[in-house]
Write an enzyme that holds these catalytic residues in place. Structure first.
Site: not given
Ligand code: GLY
Length: 407
Positions: A118, A183, A243, A255, A259, A373
């Site tokens: 990240d 992501d 996943t 999400r 991305w 999440s």
């Molecule tokens: N990159 C982690 C998320 O989108 O939660």
């Protein structure tokens, strides 16, 4: 006569109250109205930090109602400084530049981070925007160093950047070798930028290869994306398609789809390779022809969650998609108007009281109702700093498009 006057006064009052409480649907003022709100709301956060004499980096709200702040190594650490940079861009007020610099520079060590992928999000959103707006030479050095760190995670046998390490934390329990998550497409922006700044083409080559590998393996026939593809580190073969943050292995985590559309749009910007444009357009088609895309275009957290409609929306997915669509509208002449219209609708709806906080509430975050999440039980139906970041980015992009159209 008297009755007429009373009626006129009543009508004026209703119109005034409506204008105070409803989203501004006029394209001309929605950006300015949101900028006014954001400067006040985020301004409150800055005032409170300055009063404490601390430089803080808000991420979300804890279950107990207090603000959760980032430490530099968290994947979300670049978004708050990035939002401050967007406020500087949107207002032209140097006060935001001062604040943006302060928070950005707390992330100095991130440029050396190699233990997760990240670093692209973290450094591009903070130092990347800072460099774009100020051209400070020291920011350029940070971007290049961060790209070197991210490149250490490139696995030539796979043709992709490894997202997560597999020997610690919850990831260790999954038996993965080389997990790559959708992501990760977002981290490529840092690599493209580092090549432009350094002349070293290796960053760009890695980004292109990663995008190609992801295109080959992450997508289903309908152009929805899996969240995680686990590759064999030796053979580069796909071991599993699963996943981590979505409802199920086979599902389309919202999400993640955001991305994906954003990632392929940026790859087209940087390469002008039509296959990336086609991919971004196909993802847009998947999203906006989906029977479970809600009328207000703010997706449920996963398109395939069996509890729809009794499950949270994800405003962060909507912000990412809106921002991507504004950019995509500039590359797709035939679909330009429809992409822009969809993005406008999302922005209008996110600006409504259904999603945008009231001034002084929501711990000074802009948007409510995002999801971190659900499978991890973390950050459910809360504000998230990345929802705010991509919302502000969408406003910047919308304003730029309107300026161009007015020329
Ligand atoms: N990159 C982690 C998320 O989108 O939660």
């Amino acid at each position: 006569m008297k009755q007429n006057l009373q009626f006129t006064i009543l009508l004026t009052l209703v119109a005034f109250l409506w204008s105070c409480n409803s989203p501004k649907t006029s394209s001309n003022n929605i950006v300015e109205e949101n900028v006014e709100f954001a400067t006040q709301q985020i301004g409150r956060e800055i005032e409170s930090m300055n009063a404490k004499g601390e430089i803080l980096n808000p991420r979300t709200i804890h279950k107990d109602g207090t603000t959760r702040y980032n430490t530099p190594e968290l994947w979300t650490s670049g978004f708050f400084p990035g939002s401050l940079w967007y406020l500087y861009e949107l207002t032209g007020d140097s006060k935001w530049k001062v604040e943006a610099e302060k928070v950005t520079e707390t992330l100095d060590t991130v440029q050396y981070l190699t233990w997760h992928h990240d670093v692209g999000f973290m450094v591009y959103c903070s130092y990347g925007n800072g460099y774009r707006l100020t051209k400070k030479p020291e920011y350029k050095d940070v971007i290049i160093q961060a790209a070197k760190s991210l490149s250490t995670r490139y696995r030539p046998n796979v043709g992709a950047i490894q997202s997560w390490n597999v020997h610690r934390g919850w990831q260790a329990k999954r038996g993965w070798q080389c997990p790559v998550i959708i992501d990760n497409m977002m981290n490529l922006e840092l690599l493209f930028e580092a090549t432009k700044l350094s002349g070293d083409d290796s960053f760009r080559s890695i980004a292109i290869k990663h995008a190609e590998t992801t295109m080959e393996h992450h997508f289903r026939d309908d152009y929805s994306s899996y969240h995680v593809i686990d590759y064999d580190t030796i053979t580069g073969q796909v071991r599993n398609k699963v996943t981590a943050q979505g409802y199920a292995d086979h599902s389309a985590w919202s999400r993640g789809q955001g991305w994906a559309i954003y990632g392929y749009t940026l790859c087209y910007r940087e390469t002008k390779d039509p296959k990336f444009l086609k991919q971004a357009e196909a993802i847009a088609n998947y999203l906006f022809s989906h029977p479970r895309m809600p009328k207000d275009l703010v997706p449920y957290w996963d398109f395939d969650c069996k509890d729809i409609p009794n499950t949270p929306r994800d405003a962060s997915a909507a912000s990412v998609i809106a921002s991507a669509l504004y950019e995509l509208s500039t590359y797709s002449p035939e679909k330009s108007e429809s992409y822009k219209k969809l993005a406008d609708e999302i922005v209008v709806n996110l600006s409504s009281p259904a999603y945008r906080a009231k001034l002084g509430e929501n711990n000074n975050f802009l948007l409510m109702h995002s999801v971190g999440s659900i499978p991890h039980g973390a950050e459910i139906d809360v504000p998230l700093n990345y929802a705010d970041y991509y919302f502000l980015e969408a406003l910047c992009r919308k304003r730029e498009l309107e300026k161009l159209a007015a020329k």
